[in-house]
Write a protein that holds these residues in place. Sequence first.
Motif, PDB file in Angstrom:
ATOM      1  N   VAL A  90      58.025 -14.223  94.916  1.00  0.00           N
ATOM      2  CA  VAL A  90      57.672 -15.213  95.924  1.00  0.00           C
ATOM      3  C   VAL A  90      58.795 -16.232  95.999  1.00  0.00           C
ATOM      4  O   VAL A  90      59.390 -16.602  94.985  1.00  0.00           O
ATOM      5  CB  VAL A  90      56.316 -15.892  95.596  1.00  0.00           C
ATOM      6  N   ARG A  91      59.122 -16.664  97.202  1.00  0.00           N
ATOM      7  CA  ARG A  91      60.181 -17.657  97.383  1.00  0.00           C
ATOM      8  C   ARG A  91      59.950 -18.385  98.704  1.00  0.00           C
ATOM      9  O   ARG A  91      59.307 -17.856  99.617  1.00  0.00           O
ATOM     10  CB  ARG A  91      61.573 -17.033  97.372  1.00  0.00           C
ATOM     11  N   PRO A  92      60.439 -19.602  98.809  1.00  0.00           N
ATOM     12  CA  PRO A  92      60.322 -20.307 100.086  1.00  0.00           C
ATOM     13  C   PRO A  92      61.214 -19.653 101.133  1.00  0.00           C
ATOM     14  O   PRO A  92      62.231 -19.045 100.804  1.00  0.00           O
ATOM     15  CB  PRO A  92      60.802 -21.726  99.751  1.00  0.00           C
ATOM     16  N   ASP A  93      60.810 -19.752 102.387  1.00  0.00           N
ATOM     17  CA  ASP A  93      61.669 -19.305 103.484  1.00  0.00           C
ATOM     18  C   ASP A  93      62.682 -20.414 103.721  1.00  0.00           C
ATOM     19  O   ASP A  93      62.329 -21.534 104.077  1.00  0.00           O
ATOM     20  CB  ASP A  93      60.838 -19.051 104.739  1.00  0.00           C
ATOM     21  N   ARG A  94      63.955 -20.114 103.486  1.00  0.00           N
ATOM     22  CA  ARG A  94      64.997 -21.131 103.565  1.00  0.00           C
ATOM     23  C   ARG A  94      65.937 -20.853 104.727  1.00  0.00           C
ATOM     24  O   ARG A  94      65.894 -19.794 105.350  1.00  0.00           O
ATOM     25  CB  ARG A  94      65.801 -21.172 102.258  1.00  0.00           C
ATOM     26  N   LEU A  95      66.798 -21.821 104.994  1.00  0.00           N
ATOM     27  CA  LEU A  95      67.795 -21.665 106.047  1.00  0.00           C
ATOM     28  C   LEU A  95      69.098 -21.134 105.471  1.00  0.00           C
ATOM     29  O   LEU A  95      69.546 -21.555 104.403  1.00  0.00           O
ATOM     30  CB  LEU A  95      68.069 -22.999 106.744  1.00  0.00           C
ATOM     31  N   SER A  96      69.695 -20.208 106.175  1.00  0.00           N
ATOM     32  CA  SER A  96      71.015 -19.703 105.851  1.00  0.00           C
ATOM     33  C   SER A  96      71.844 -19.805 107.110  1.00  0.00           C
ATOM     34  O   SER A  96      71.328 -20.077 108.189  1.00  0.00           O
ATOM     35  CB  SER A  96      70.933 -18.244 105.380  1.00  0.00           C
ATOM     36  N   HIS A 113      67.509 -11.620 100.760  1.00  0.00           N
ATOM     37  CA  HIS A 113      67.826 -10.356 101.446  1.00  0.00           C
ATOM     38  C   HIS A 113      67.716  -9.137 100.535  1.00  0.00           C
ATOM     39  O   HIS A 113      68.172  -8.051 100.897  1.00  0.00           O
ATOM     40  CB  HIS A 113      69.234 -10.396 102.077  1.00  0.00           C
ATOM     41  N   GLN A 114      67.096  -9.283  99.383  1.00  0.00           N
ATOM     42  CA  GLN A 114      67.096  -8.206  98.399  1.00  0.00           C
ATOM     43  C   GLN A 114      66.448  -6.933  98.932  1.00  0.00           C
ATOM     44  O   GLN A 114      66.998  -5.829  98.817  1.00  0.00           O
ATOM     45  CB  GLN A 114      66.376  -8.662  97.132  1.00  0.00           C
ATOM     46  N   ASN A 155      77.717  -5.760 110.024  1.00  0.00           N
ATOM     47  CA  ASN A 155      78.594  -6.868 109.646  1.00  0.00           C
ATOM     48  C   ASN A 155      77.758  -8.120 109.439  1.00  0.00           C
ATOM     49  O   ASN A 155      76.983  -8.519 110.320  1.00  0.00           O
ATOM     50  CB  ASN A 155      79.644  -7.113 110.727  1.00  0.00           C
ATOM     51  N   MET A 156      77.948  -8.785 108.277  1.00  0.00           N
ATOM     52  CA  MET A 156      77.162  -9.962 107.913  1.00  0.00           C
ATOM     53  C   MET A 156      78.105 -11.108 107.551  1.00  0.00           C
ATOM     54  O   MET A 156      78.495 -11.253 106.399  1.00  0.00           O
ATOM     55  CB  MET A 156      76.235  -9.625 106.745  1.00  0.00           C
ATOM     56  N   SER A 157      78.467 -11.893 108.530  1.00  0.00           N
ATOM     57  CA  SER A 157      79.356 -13.036 108.287  1.00  0.00           C
ATOM     58  C   SER A 157      78.537 -14.311 108.146  1.00  0.00           C
ATOM     59  O   SER A 157      78.674 -15.272 108.902  1.00  0.00           O
ATOM     60  CB  SER A 157      80.386 -13.160 109.423  1.00  0.00           C
ATOM     61  N   PHE A 158      77.648 -14.318 107.166  1.00  0.00           N
ATOM     62  CA  PHE A 158      76.812 -15.472 106.847  1.00  0.00           C
ATOM     63  C   PHE A 158      76.515 -15.396 105.356  1.00  0.00           C
ATOM     64  O   PHE A 158      76.817 -14.390 104.703  1.00  0.00           O
ATOM     65  CB  PHE A 158      75.509 -15.464 107.659  1.00  0.00           C
ATOM     66  N   GLY A 159      75.920 -16.430 104.816  1.00  0.00           N
ATOM     67  CA  GLY A 159      75.636 -16.360 103.388  1.00  0.00           C
ATOM     68  C   GLY A 159      74.916 -17.569 102.836  1.00  0.00           C
ATOM     69  O   GLY A 159      74.906 -18.646 103.444  1.00  0.00           O
ATOM     70  N   THR A 160      74.324 -17.361 101.675  1.00  0.00           N
ATOM     71  CA  THR A 160      73.629 -18.402 100.930  1.00  0.00           C
ATOM     72  C   THR A 160      74.235 -18.479  99.536  1.00  0.00           C
ATOM     73  O   THR A 160      74.258 -17.466  98.830  1.00  0.00           O
ATOM     74  CB  THR A 160      72.127 -18.072 100.812  1.00  0.00           C
ATOM     75  N   PRO A 161      74.725 -19.638  99.107  1.00  0.00           N
ATOM     76  CA  PRO A 161      75.315 -19.724  97.764  1.00  0.00           C
ATOM     77  C   PRO A 161      74.247 -19.637  96.686  1.00  0.00           C
ATOM     78  O   PRO A 161      73.143 -20.152  96.839  1.00  0.00           O
ATOM     79  CB  PRO A 161      75.995 -21.097  97.767  1.00  0.00           C
ATOM     80  N   GLU A 162      74.588 -18.987  95.595  1.00  0.00           N
ATOM     81  CA  GLU A 162      73.651 -18.862  94.488  1.00  0.00           C
ATOM     82  C   GLU A 162      73.259 -20.232  93.946  1.00  0.00           C
ATOM     83  O   GLU A 162      72.124 -20.431  93.483  1.00  0.00           O
ATOM     84  CB  GLU A 162      74.289 -18.011  93.388  1.00  0.00           C
ATOM     85  N   ARG A 220      79.055 -16.827  93.793  1.00  0.00           N
ATOM     86  CA  ARG A 220      78.428 -15.732  94.510  1.00  0.00           C
ATOM     87  C   ARG A 220      77.638 -16.264  95.709  1.00  0.00           C
ATOM     88  O   ARG A 220      76.847 -17.200  95.578  1.00  0.00           O
ATOM     89  CB  ARG A 220      77.495 -14.948  93.581  1.00  0.00           C
ATOM     90  N   TYR A 221      77.910 -15.681  96.861  1.00  0.00           N
ATOM     91  CA  TYR A 221      77.087 -15.876  98.048  1.00  0.00           C
ATOM     92  C   TYR A 221      76.300 -14.587  98.271  1.00  0.00           C
ATOM     93  O   TYR A 221      76.770 -13.491  97.960  1.00  0.00           O
ATOM     94  CB  TYR A 221      77.953 -16.149  99.283  1.00  0.00           C
ATOM     95  N   PHE A 222      75.115 -14.747  98.835  1.00  0.00           N
ATOM     96  CA  PHE A 222      74.312 -13.585  99.202  1.00  0.00           C
ATOM     97  C   PHE A 222      74.154 -13.551 100.719  1.00  0.00           C
ATOM     98  O   PHE A 222      73.972 -14.593 101.333  1.00  0.00           O
ATOM     99  CB  PHE A 222      72.939 -13.652  98.529  1.00  0.00           C
ATOM    100  N   PRO A 223      74.339 -12.376 101.330  1.00  0.00           N
ATOM    101  CA  PRO A 223      74.219 -11.031 100.773  1.00  0.00           C
ATOM    102  C   PRO A 223      75.490 -10.429 100.154  1.00  0.00           C
ATOM    103  O   PRO A 223      75.436  -9.321  99.626  1.00  0.00           O
ATOM    104  CB  PRO A 223      73.805 -10.192 101.983  1.00  0.00           C
ATOM    105  N   ALA A 224      76.634 -11.106 100.214  1.00  0.00           N
ATOM    106  CA  ALA A 224      77.886 -10.490  99.762  1.00  0.00           C
ATOM    107  C   ALA A 224      77.822 -10.021  98.315  1.00  0.00           C
ATOM    108  O   ALA A 224      78.427  -9.008  97.962  1.00  0.00           O
ATOM    109  CB  ALA A 224      79.045 -11.469  99.937  1.00  0.00           C
ATOM    110  N   ALA A 225      77.086 -10.746  97.465  1.00  0.00           N
ATOM    111  CA  ALA A 225      77.086 -10.442  96.033  1.00  0.00           C
ATOM    112  C   ALA A 225      76.059  -9.397  95.623  1.00  0.00           C
ATOM    113  O   ALA A 225      75.983  -9.037  94.449  1.00  0.00           O
ATOM    114  CB  ALA A 225      76.852 -11.721  95.232  1.00  0.00           C
TER     115      ALA A 225
END
Length: 456
Positions: free
Chosen positions: A117-123, A301-302, A283-290, A327-332
């Motif tokens: 479970v996790r909050p829906d966050r902004l990326s 995005h798991q 192609n995914m040119s966006f991300g969320t830092p760990e 690490r940024y996700f989804p890149a990592a």
Amino acid sequence: MIRVPRRLLLTLRLGEAPEHLPSLLACRRYGVAPADRIDGGPIDRLLRHHGGALRCTRLHNARTRHDQRPGVAGARRYDDIEQLTGVARVLRVLVQDDSHMPALLQALAQVATVEQVRPDRLSGTPFDGVATPGQPDETAAWQPRELIRLPEALGFEPGDPAVLVGLADTGVMASHQDLNPLRRGFDTVDLDATIAAGLTLVGDNTASDEEPDDEVGHGTGCAGILHAGGLSLPPGGAGQCGLTPVRVLGAALQNDKRVGIGALSNIDAGMKRLIDLGVKVINMSFGTPESALRADDTPPHQEVVRYALARGVLLVAASGNSGKEERYFPAAHPGVIAVGAVDQSLKPCGFSTRGAHVALSAPGRDIWTAGLSGYQRATGTSFAAPFVSAVCALLASYAQRRAMPLTPELAREVLVASARPFASAGVEGAGAGVLDALAALQALDARLDSLLEDEP
């Protein structure tokens, strides 16, 4: 990292998702009411105790459409891959009151039927670098393409229209004079003014629809690298391959600059639909830092990354523009091809995020591409990633031409093995080297030959 008010994402364990829960798409498109209960047990009690009333949907629609299995409930149309990877079991829950959200998340994580479970966050694209409008200089526009031997690669493999690239971004300006015709795309963004504290939302952000119109310019810039028509820009690196845009990031003003921003649920929903449409590369040119995640959060995005890889989709992501080792996700995520940026001298850019997960680098400084006002000179790993996505599409086209499968593992392997060295020795955290489009195709050719020789 900003949390979407009152919204959380809940993944149930295999076999625990109740059949009465409708999909988000069914609620939006066909007027089905969201569920007001989930399990009739501990999950419902915790949600009501900490958050008041609830509304719940499955985040993802089933790959098998209703007309393919008429009379079968949506919950029973998910296949084994959807169930095992988790996308069939992700619920998007809206609660009435989120003042006790931390306690609610902690309590739900202890329930035996809850996987995560996790909050829906902004990326979004806070690391999208610099984009300057202007008219392309022909020599400068060709230079990064020539640096990675992209023209020679397109001579070796022009691309197959049956191979589709998905562009999950801020949308695309489909009417741009220098973009080849796009395949029909769609929009999954649903934000409102209460979501983005410190940001001012602009444009179409309130409801998902079928028009992926770009209001930022970021997605159009990526599309120019992939799919330009050769008018004032060099031809797109993906050649004759198709391009399907999805707008997963809306538009917001940050310090008078437009940036792309979208909820994790918006992004995942767009990714799942792209995969089900049959794209081969995303192609995914966006991300969320760990560093923006809670200590007990699972990486975003798991499930959808697992789903893409299980379907044989090649995932390419920008590493980030922090200039740090992080690490940024989804890149990592394992299996994703993370891309750093180099300049014209084959040196890693100072802003490029580094790490052991980065596979290779590509040109990412002063890249001439399409923009909302004509053209732009863009800098950032956001614009390095599309070069790798383009070459992945050519690799998939060549493999298909030889009637051989191309797995995500094989694509990554040939890209890494064929990368050319950086300008200086001892570079760490920027991948195996710099993308070499022609060498990658030649390496794939040799690998396919060896696979045929190994057959009994």
